[in-house]
Structure formats: C-alpha cells, structure tokens
Design an enzyme around this catalytic site. Structure first.
Site: not given
Ligand code: NAP
Length: 257
Positions: A141, A154
């Site tokens: 991120s 985080y």
């Molecule tokens: N959204 C943003 O603005 C943003 C910005 C920068 C970076 N990111 C990064 O991008 C990545 C994806 O985020 P996103 O925005 O797509 O979030 P999201 O929509 O909340 O998706 C997160 C995913 O991670 C899975 N997950 C969470 N805990 C887990 C565990 N213990 N075991 C297995 N799977 C797990 C969730 O699935 P289950 O709940 O089904 O397990 C879900 O599929 C993350 O690493 C996040 O830090 C996001």
C-alpha cells in the site's frame, strides 16, 4: 510471463482487489487458485468464471495459519502440477489509535498482512525453486511508505512487507524467481467496512480507483515482470515527495486525515 495457461494463486480472492485480479487472470486464460476464508464467495466466483479457458480451484482457509498455507500449496500441486505466480493480496486494516487496540486485533492484522504473506511464500518457494521459475506479487500500500494516523499497525505491516520483498529479491537473484511490490492507494472495496476499529467512515473524502483497475495493474505486472507498481500518478507523486520532504508530508497528511 505468458498468462494463458499459467498457474496463479490469488489470496484474498473473495472480495475487492483479489476478486478482480482473479477475474482479469481468468479472462486471459490463466488457471487460478482462489483462496480466502469465505468459501461460498469463492465458489460463486469460480462458477462465474467457469466459461473462460483454464481451471479455477477453490481452497478456502485462513492465510494467517501456516498449516493452511502448506495445504494451499499442496492442493495446488495436486490439482495443477505447478505454481507460476503467487499474488499475496489478503489483508485487513484498522482505524484506531495504538493505545485503544487490543492485543488480539494487533495480532489479527500482523498475522494476516505480514505473517500470512510470509507463510504463503514459504509454502510455494520450494516448488518455484525446483521449477527455476516463478513470480511473487506482494500487494502492499502507499501507506507502507507514507504514515497515516490511526493506522499504525497496518502501516507497519505494509512497511514490513516492503522490506521483506526487497530482501527476498536479493536472496532469489539468479534463481528465475522475481518478487514484485504493488502499491495501491485508495481503492473502492469492502476494506473500509470490514476493517477493525472504526468502520465505514473514510478520512479522505474522495472516491478511490476501482478494484478492477488494481487487478489489471497486477496482471500487467505479471505479464511484464515489473518490480514496483503504482496505480495512479498522484500515489507515485505522494511517495516520491515523502522521500524528499518526509516531515512536510507527514504534517500535510496528518491534517488531511
Ligand atoms: N482498498 C484500499 O484502499 C487498499 C489500499 C491499499 C492497499 N490495499 C491492500 O489491498 C489488499 C486487498 O484489499 P481490498 O481493498 O481488496 O480489501 P477487501 O475487499 O476487504 O478484501 C480483503 C480480502 O482479504 C481476505 N482476507 C482477510 N483476512 C484473511 C485471512 N485471515 N485469511 C484469508 N483471507 C483473508 C478477505 O477474504 P475473507 O474475509 O473471505 O477471508 C478478502 O478476500 C489488502 O492487502 C489491502 O491491504 C487496499
């Protein structure tokens, strides 16, 4: 890397960036292993993508458990016979000061974002080393480089992932295995609803990019073997300005947030 016919594990594939990365990969004919905890969502996605060439394998479980990561690698090998790419995307955030966080929440975030990524890499690395070929994509991120208040744990996990990636890149030099860092900024996903601490409200009141845009950038990073990937020019500018003027940027972001 030829995407068509490759075997790609996508962690966190039940939602957001992971689901969109899986869609983009399936459209290009990759064999995609979908993993996250919510099995029904993974099966729904696998069914939606069934008409594209290549296979979809669902392996549901908790990435923060080392035994599950071994199982994920073993099931991938049993069904598909190799691992070309690991997309380490599963993650969870929080909005809370460090002093108000429970030890359990700190552990959940660190165990998912950092240890989960490490366990997944350790599970696939022997196979990649045997193949003398592989790509590891770590979804970090911009806040792994630019601090944010009320996100200390985080931010720390993402900064840790950055250094892990860079060290691993040096370790694996000459072995045919590359390691990529992807730095999304604000992205429209469930992330802000499911995070720990305060939910829903976002500190920066502007729309983020679509998860599909990040998924497409990840697929391009695989195809062209990129080392570092930013999604938008403002994200890149923020990080570069932070390197030059860290105190000014910390002041600015602190006020904005
Ligand atoms: N959204 C943003 O603005 C943003 C910005 C920068 C970076 N990111 C990064 O991008 C990545 C994806 O985020 P996103 O925005 O797509 O979030 P999201 O929509 O909340 O998706 C997160 C995913 O991670 C899975 N997950 C969470 N805990 C887990 C565990 N213990 N075991 C297995 N799977 C797990 C969730 O699935 P289950 O709940 O089904 O397990 C879900 O599929 C993350 O690493 C996040 O830090 C996001």
């Amino acid at each position: 890397m030829e995407i068509t016919g490759s075997v790609v594990i996508v962690t966190g594939a039940s939602a957001g960036i992971g689901a969109e990365t899986a869609r983009a990969l399936a459209e290009r004919g990759a064999n995609v292993v979908l993993t996250a905890r919510r099995a029904e969502r993974l099966h729904e996605l696998a069914a939606e993508l069934a008409h594209y060439p290549g296979q979809r394998l669902v392996v549901a479980g908790d990435i923060s458990q080392e035994a599950f990561c071994q199982e994920l690698a073993a099931q991938t090998m049993a069904a598909l016979g190799r691992v070309d790419v690991l997309v380490n995307n599963a993650g969870i955030g929080h909005r809370s000061t460090l002093s108000e966080m429970s030890a359990a929440d700190v552990q959940t975030i660190a165990n998912t974002n950092l240890l989960g990524a490490i366990y997944a890499i350790q599970a696939v690395l022997p196979t990649m080393q045997q193949q003398k070929r592989g790509q590891i994509i770590n979804v970090s991120s911009i806040v792994g480089q630019q601090a944010l208040p009320k996100s200390s744990v985080y931010c720390a996990t993402k900064a840790g992932l950055n250094m892990l990636t860079r060290s691993l890149r040096l370790e694996l030099r000459g072995q045919g295995i590359t390691v990529t860092l992807v730095y999304p900024g604000l992205t429209e996903t469930e992330f802000y609803k499911v995070r720990l601490g305060e939910k829903g409200t976002r500190r920066i009141n502007r729309p983020g990019v679509s998860a599909r845009r990040v998924g497409d950038a990840i697929v391009r990073a695989i195809a062209h073997n990129r080392q570092e990937v930013y999604i938008t020019l403002p994200d890149w500018l923020l990080v570069q300005t932070n390197r030059l003027f860290p105190r000014t940027l910390d002041w600015f972001v602190g006020r904005l947030a």
